[in-house]
Design an enzyme around this catalytic site. Structure first.
Site, PDB file in Angstrom:
ATOM      1  N   ASP A 223       0.848  -1.189   0.000  1.00  0.00           N
ATOM      2  CA  ASP A 223       0.000   0.000   0.000  1.00  0.00           C
ATOM      3  C   ASP A 223       0.888   1.245   0.000  1.00  0.00           C
ATOM      4  O   ASP A 223       1.726   1.414   0.886  1.00  0.00           O
ATOM      5  CB  ASP A 223      -0.916  -0.013   1.234  1.00  0.00           C
ATOM      6  CG  ASP A 223      -2.061   0.979   1.094  1.00  0.00           C
ATOM      7  OD1 ASP A 223      -2.326   1.429  -0.038  1.00  0.00           O
ATOM      8  OD2 ASP A 223      -2.691   1.294   2.123  1.00  0.00           O
TER       9      ASP A 223
ATOM     10  N   TYR B 297       1.132   5.675  -0.652  1.00  0.00           N
ATOM     11  CA  TYR B 297       0.648   6.860   0.082  1.00  0.00           C
ATOM     12  C   TYR B 297       0.827   8.029  -0.879  1.00  0.00           C
ATOM     13  O   TYR B 297       1.498   8.996  -0.571  1.00  0.00           O
ATOM     14  CB  TYR B 297       1.549   6.981   1.318  1.00  0.00           C
ATOM     15  CG  TYR B 297       1.117   7.886   2.441  1.00  0.00           C
ATOM     16  CD1 TYR B 297      -0.129   7.766   3.047  1.00  0.00           C
ATOM     17  CD2 TYR B 297       2.012   8.843   2.955  1.00  0.00           C
ATOM     18  CE1 TYR B 297      -0.469   8.572   4.116  1.00  0.00           C
ATOM     19  CE2 TYR B 297       1.670   9.649   4.016  1.00  0.00           C
ATOM     20  CZ  TYR B 297       0.426   9.510   4.604  1.00  0.00           C
ATOM     21  OH  TYR B 297       0.087  10.296   5.675  1.00  0.00           O
TER      22      TYR B 297
ATOM     23  N   HIS C 194      -3.632  13.976   0.709  1.00  0.00           N
ATOM     24  CA  HIS C 194      -3.902  13.083   1.841  1.00  0.00           C
ATOM     25  C   HIS C 194      -2.733  13.122   2.831  1.00  0.00           C
ATOM     26  O   HIS C 194      -2.932  13.272   4.038  1.00  0.00           O
ATOM     27  CB  HIS C 194      -4.129  11.656   1.321  1.00  0.00           C
ATOM     28  CG  HIS C 194      -4.267  10.620   2.394  1.00  0.00           C
ATOM     29  ND1 HIS C 194      -5.377  10.534   3.210  1.00  0.00           N
ATOM     30  CD2 HIS C 194      -3.435   9.620   2.792  1.00  0.00           C
ATOM     31  CE1 HIS C 194      -5.221   9.512   4.057  1.00  0.00           C
ATOM     32  NE2 HIS C 194      -4.054   8.953   3.821  1.00  0.00           N
TER      33      HIS C 194
ATOM     34  N   ARG D 122       1.125  15.827  13.061  1.00  0.00           N
ATOM     35  CA  ARG D 122       2.379  16.577  13.269  1.00  0.00           C
ATOM     36  C   ARG D 122       2.196  17.976  12.698  1.00  0.00           C
ATOM     37  O   ARG D 122       2.691  18.290  11.606  1.00  0.00           O
ATOM     38  CB  ARG D 122       3.543  15.884  12.532  1.00  0.00           C
ATOM     39  CG  ARG D 122       3.866  14.482  12.991  1.00  0.00           C
ATOM     40  CD  ARG D 122       4.992  13.893  12.135  1.00  0.00           C
ATOM     41  NE  ARG D 122       4.645  13.885  10.725  1.00  0.00           N
ATOM     42  CZ  ARG D 122       3.978  12.903  10.104  1.00  0.00           C
ATOM     43  NH1 ARG D 122       3.625  11.845  10.790  1.00  0.00           N
ATOM     44  NH2 ARG D 122       3.684  12.983   8.829  1.00  0.00           N
TER      45      ARG D 122
ATOM     46  N   GLU E  92     -10.725   3.910   3.445  1.00  0.00           N
ATOM     47  CA  GLU E  92      -9.845   4.705   2.584  1.00  0.00           C
ATOM     48  C   GLU E  92     -10.134   4.317   1.149  1.00  0.00           C
ATOM     49  O   GLU E  92      -9.988   3.148   0.781  1.00  0.00           O
ATOM     50  CB  GLU E  92      -8.356   4.462   2.916  1.00  0.00           C
ATOM     51  CG  GLU E  92      -7.951   5.022   4.268  1.00  0.00           C
ATOM     52  CD  GLU E  92      -6.444   4.966   4.508  1.00  0.00           C
ATOM     53  OE1 GLU E  92      -5.756   4.152   3.872  1.00  0.00           O
ATOM     54  OE2 GLU E  92      -5.972   5.749   5.360  1.00  0.00           O
TER      55      GLU E  92
ATOM     56  N   GLU F 256      -9.140   3.874  -2.367  1.00  0.00           N
ATOM     57  CA  GLU F 256      -7.886   3.767  -3.107  1.00  0.00           C
ATOM     58  C   GLU F 256      -8.151   3.048  -4.420  1.00  0.00           C
ATOM     59  O   GLU F 256      -9.175   2.382  -4.585  1.00  0.00           O
ATOM     60  CB  GLU F 256      -6.852   2.952  -2.305  1.00  0.00           C
ATOM     61  CG  GLU F 256      -6.649   3.470  -0.882  1.00  0.00           C
ATOM     62  CD  GLU F 256      -5.435   2.882  -0.188  1.00  0.00           C
ATOM     63  OE1 GLU F 256      -4.610   2.232  -0.859  1.00  0.00           O
ATOM     64  OE2 GLU F 256      -5.322   3.086   1.034  1.00  0.00           O
TER      65      GLU F 256
ATOM     66  N   ASP G  87      -9.222   0.330   1.862  1.00  0.00           N
ATOM     67  CA  ASP G  87      -8.264   0.004   2.919  1.00  0.00           C
ATOM     68  C   ASP G  87      -8.885   0.422   4.256  1.00  0.00           C
ATOM     69  O   ASP G  87      -8.605   1.497   4.786  1.00  0.00           O
ATOM     70  CB  ASP G  87      -6.955   0.756   2.650  1.00  0.00           C
ATOM     71  CG  ASP G  87      -5.899   0.467   3.703  1.00  0.00           C
ATOM     72  OD1 ASP G  87      -5.970  -0.593   4.344  1.00  0.00           O
ATOM     73  OD2 ASP G  87      -5.008   1.319   3.883  1.00  0.00           O
TER      74      ASP G  87
ATOM     75  N   ARG H 147      -8.509   4.082  13.148  1.00  0.00           N
ATOM     76  CA  ARG H 147      -7.655   5.254  13.388  1.00  0.00           C
ATOM     77  C   ARG H 147      -7.090   5.317  14.799  1.00  0.00           C
ATOM     78  O   ARG H 147      -5.986   5.825  15.012  1.00  0.00           O
ATOM     79  CB  ARG H 147      -8.449   6.536  13.097  1.00  0.00           C
ATOM     80  CG  ARG H 147      -8.934   6.665  11.677  1.00  0.00           C
ATOM     81  CD  ARG H 147      -7.803   6.663  10.685  1.00  0.00           C
ATOM     82  NE  ARG H 147      -8.291   6.872   9.322  1.00  0.00           N
ATOM     83  CZ  ARG H 147      -7.561   6.616   8.235  1.00  0.00           C
ATOM     84  NH1 ARG H 147      -6.329   6.126   8.359  1.00  0.00           N
ATOM     85  NH2 ARG H 147      -8.052   6.826   7.036  1.00  0.00           N
TER      86      ARG H 147
ATOM     87  N   GLN I   2      -4.308   2.941  14.919  1.00  0.00           N
ATOM     88  CA  GLN I   2      -3.218   3.481  14.096  1.00  0.00           C
ATOM     89  C   GLN I   2      -2.423   4.553  14.850  1.00  0.00           C
ATOM     90  O   GLN I   2      -1.196   4.573  14.837  1.00  0.00           O
ATOM     91  CB  GLN I   2      -3.816   4.065  12.811  1.00  0.00           C
ATOM     92  CG  GLN I   2      -2.781   4.567  11.803  1.00  0.00           C
ATOM     93  CD  GLN I   2      -3.448   5.071  10.516  1.00  0.00           C
ATOM     94  OE1 GLN I   2      -4.665   5.046  10.363  1.00  0.00           O
ATOM     95  NE2 GLN I   2      -2.628   5.521   9.593  1.00  0.00           N
TER      96      GLN I   2
ATOM     97  N   TYR J  87       1.556   3.506  15.290  1.00  0.00           N
ATOM     98  CA  TYR J  87       2.211   3.693  13.997  1.00  0.00           C
ATOM     99  C   TYR J  87       3.682   4.101  14.040  1.00  0.00           C
ATOM    100  O   TYR J  87       4.396   3.942  13.052  1.00  0.00           O
ATOM    101  CB  TYR J  87       1.415   4.671  13.127  1.00  0.00           C
ATOM    102  CG  TYR J  87       1.753   6.132  13.279  1.00  0.00           C
ATOM    103  CD1 TYR J  87       2.530   6.785  12.314  1.00  0.00           C
ATOM    104  CD2 TYR J  87       1.313   6.858  14.368  1.00  0.00           C
ATOM    105  CE1 TYR J  87       2.835   8.132  12.443  1.00  0.00           C
ATOM    106  CE2 TYR J  87       1.622   8.191  14.503  1.00  0.00           C
ATOM    107  CZ  TYR J  87       2.380   8.831  13.552  1.00  0.00           C
ATOM    108  OH  TYR J  87       2.697  10.152  13.683  1.00  0.00           O
TER     109      TYR J  87
ATOM    110  N   LYS K  13      -4.599  -1.803  10.026  1.00  0.00           N
ATOM    111  CA  LYS K  13      -4.937  -2.034   8.629  1.00  0.00           C
ATOM    112  C   LYS K  13      -5.165  -3.504   8.294  1.00  0.00           C
ATOM    113  O   LYS K  13      -5.662  -3.802   7.214  1.00  0.00           O
ATOM    114  CB  LYS K  13      -3.778  -1.534   7.740  1.00  0.00           C
ATOM    115  CG  LYS K  13      -3.394  -0.087   7.963  1.00  0.00           C
ATOM    116  CD  LYS K  13      -4.364   0.826   7.269  1.00  0.00           C
ATOM    117  CE  LYS K  13      -3.871   2.265   7.329  1.00  0.00           C
ATOM    118  NZ  LYS K  13      -4.730   3.135   6.527  1.00  0.00           N
TER     119      LYS K  13
ATOM    120  N   THR L 129      -9.167  -5.659   4.055  1.00  0.00           N
ATOM    121  CA  THR L 129      -9.036  -4.762   2.906  1.00  0.00           C
ATOM    122  C   THR L 129      -9.923  -5.360   1.828  1.00  0.00           C
ATOM    123  O   THR L 129      -9.852  -6.560   1.570  1.00  0.00           O
ATOM    124  CB  THR L 129      -7.571  -4.701   2.417  1.00  0.00           C
ATOM    125  OG1 THR L 129      -6.749  -4.229   3.477  1.00  0.00           O
ATOM    126  CG2 THR L 129      -7.430  -3.773   1.215  1.00  0.00           C
TER     127      THR L 129
ATOM    128  N   GLU M 224      -9.974  12.601   7.076  1.00  0.00           N
ATOM    129  CA  GLU M 224      -9.772  13.901   6.427  1.00  0.00           C
ATOM    130  C   GLU M 224     -11.088  14.631   6.195  1.00  0.00           C
ATOM    131  O   GLU M 224     -11.183  15.838   6.370  1.00  0.00           O
ATOM    132  CB  GLU M 224      -9.137  13.712   5.051  1.00  0.00           C
ATOM    133  CG  GLU M 224      -7.709  13.377   5.013  1.00  0.00           C
ATOM    134  CD  GLU M 224      -7.321  13.052   3.579  1.00  0.00           C
ATOM    135  OE1 GLU M 224      -6.962  13.970   2.841  1.00  0.00           O
ATOM    136  OE2 GLU M 224      -7.426  11.876   3.188  1.00  0.00           O
TER     137      GLU M 224
HETATM  138 CA    CA Z   1      -4.083   3.109   2.815  1.00  0.00          CA
END
Ligand code: CA
Length: 434
Positions: free
Chosen positions: A136, A138, A143, A152, A208, A210, A242, A246, A249, A253, A262, A266, A381
């Site tokens: 996967d 990114y 995003h 961050r 997600e 994708e 996906d 959260r 995660q 992560y 994850k 999927t 998001e």
């Molecule tokens: Ca993903």
């Protein structure tokens, strides 16, 4: 490849359902695997029907390649994909001729038609590939910037982002076909302002949107795929959801990236739209600005139109909406053309170390988000981490998914001068944690 007569917007199939508003007109011809009671076998969609590739091959309708007969009788598309792009292109041209009547041998043989052509609703879809490895990426800079700025704020985009497509190795064992239930996962999380982690059902469940491509002809360990050869190693694209926890995660992560957040599920859509079918929808990628470094030579595109214009739409149907018989509500619409890195760049970078690729490996793009809020391809998001909930028509709202919610993803290609083609749908319904 380049455009040829199979893309001609004036082509019409004698299969009537391929002429109406359909994802699968004669210009598409996507591959899938269906079971009509005798086990899974490769098929190609045309309107509401499919061509059974094994039976078509046995009747000599697809030429006399022995290798094709073997691949067409397999329970998945792996062997067919490994035959490479030229065999696939030849097959596309044969099918196009048969289904337009340019070659009348199927149209004029009612007995063959009855055997080879089946209604999709008489069988059920199966997984298109036995997926050996799942990666996967990114690749949406929107995003990555959005998510990065939530986690961050002073350093949203890592310094490597504009130099290479960032990705991680996922878990092939948990990739399943769309349409089923998705059980809310449990995991370890650190609640806000708590000092110790807890284990329990995820409270911040998300999707997600994708797109993913399947590897066509594989490569040996130690060999690299260079940019000009990359398209030949890509079989085609499907929709990928996906599913993401959260809260799991956020806690797990760092420093190695996603893991249990994850790997519970999927989902993929059943139809694989080939690179040949997507050729009319090649467009220039996003404009690079002064902040974008020149990429190293191995990652530089070898054509100006390496991006793909594919509309990516996510809808939500809650349990209450379903009970009232309401239609799903569209919560985002994005476009794959905004991705910072192309699928060719993903594949080239992935194999730049000599990493082996096998037919049927699934390489997903990462969440497809564009510059506008309405184009953001996940709830994290779309609701800005729950601070701007999605307002539903019945007055309720969503920050993250609730049990009973069905997420329905659709994708299609539509540009002037080309016939619209679709990738179908990828849907899943959340069931309570067990
Ligand atoms: Ca993903």
């Amino acid at each position: 490849m380049s455009l040829d007569h199979t893309h001609d917007p004036d082509l019409i199939s004698w299969v009537e359902s391929a002429r109406d508003h359909t994802d699968f007109p004669i210009q598409n011809l996507p591959f899938g695997v269906m079971d009509f009671g005798k086990g899974p076998r490769p098929v190609v969609a045309i309107g509401d029907e499919v061509i059974d590739l094994q039976l078509a091959t046995e009747r000599g309708l697809l030429g006399d390649r022995g290798e094709l007969a073997c691949a067409a009788s397999a329970p998945n598309l792996n062997a067919l994909a490994n035959l490479g792009a030229e065999v696939r292109l030849e097959l596309r041209r044969r099918l196009s001729a048969l289904l337009t009547g340019a070659d009348p041998s199927l149209h004029d043989d009612s007995e063959a038609r009855a055997v080879v052509l089946r209604k999709q609703d008489e069988g059920h879809m199966c997984a298109p590939f036995a997926i050996g490895d799942y990666t996967d990426f990114y690749c949406s800079i929107h995003h990555a910037t959005n998510v990065g700025s939530m986690f961050r704020p002073d350093n949203p985009l890592m310094p490597n982002y504009r130099h290479l497509p960032v990705g991680y190795h996922g878990r092939a064992s948990t990739v399943i076909l769309e349409g089923g239930d998705v059980c809310r996962p449990s995991g370890q999380t650190l609640p806000v302002e708590a000092s110790d982690p807890i284990y329990g059902p995820s409270r911040l469940l998300d999707y997600e949107f994708e797109l993913g491509f399947y590897v066509g002809e594989g490569t040996a360990l130690g060999s690299r795929i260079e940019m000009p050869a990359a398209p030949k190693h890509i079989f085609g694209l499907s929709i990928v959801n996906d599913w993401s926890a959260r809260d799991v995660q956020k806690w797990e992560y760092q420093p190695l990236g996603p893991f249990n957040a994850k790997n519970f599920c999927t989902q993929v859509s059943p139809w694989v739209v080939t690179m040949e079918a997507l050729e009319p929808f090649r467009v220039a990628g996003p404009t690079r600005g002064p902040e974008d470094p020149e990429n190293l030579p191995y990652l530089q595109p070898n054509r100006p139109d390496q991006s793909l214009a594919i509309v990516c739409e996510t809808s939500l149907l809650t349990a209450a909406m379903r009970e009232r018989g309401e239609d799903p509500f569209v919560i985002s619409t994005g476009d794959f053309r905004h991705m910072h890195w192309s699928i060719e760049q993903m594949l080239v970078h992935h194999t730049s170390t000599g990493c082996a690729m096998r037919s049927g490996d699934l390489i997903a793009s990462g969440t497809v988000s564009g510059p506008e809020p309405e184009s953001r391809g996940c709830l994290l998001e779309r609701t800005w981490r729950g601070s701007e909930p999605v307002q539903l028509p019945d007055g309720t709202e969503r920050k993250f998914l609730q049990d009973g919610d069905e997420v329905i993803m659709r994708a299609w290609c539509e540009l002037p001068g080309a016939v619209r083609i679709g990738l179908g749908r990828c849907a899943g319904t959340i069931t309570p944690a067990v």
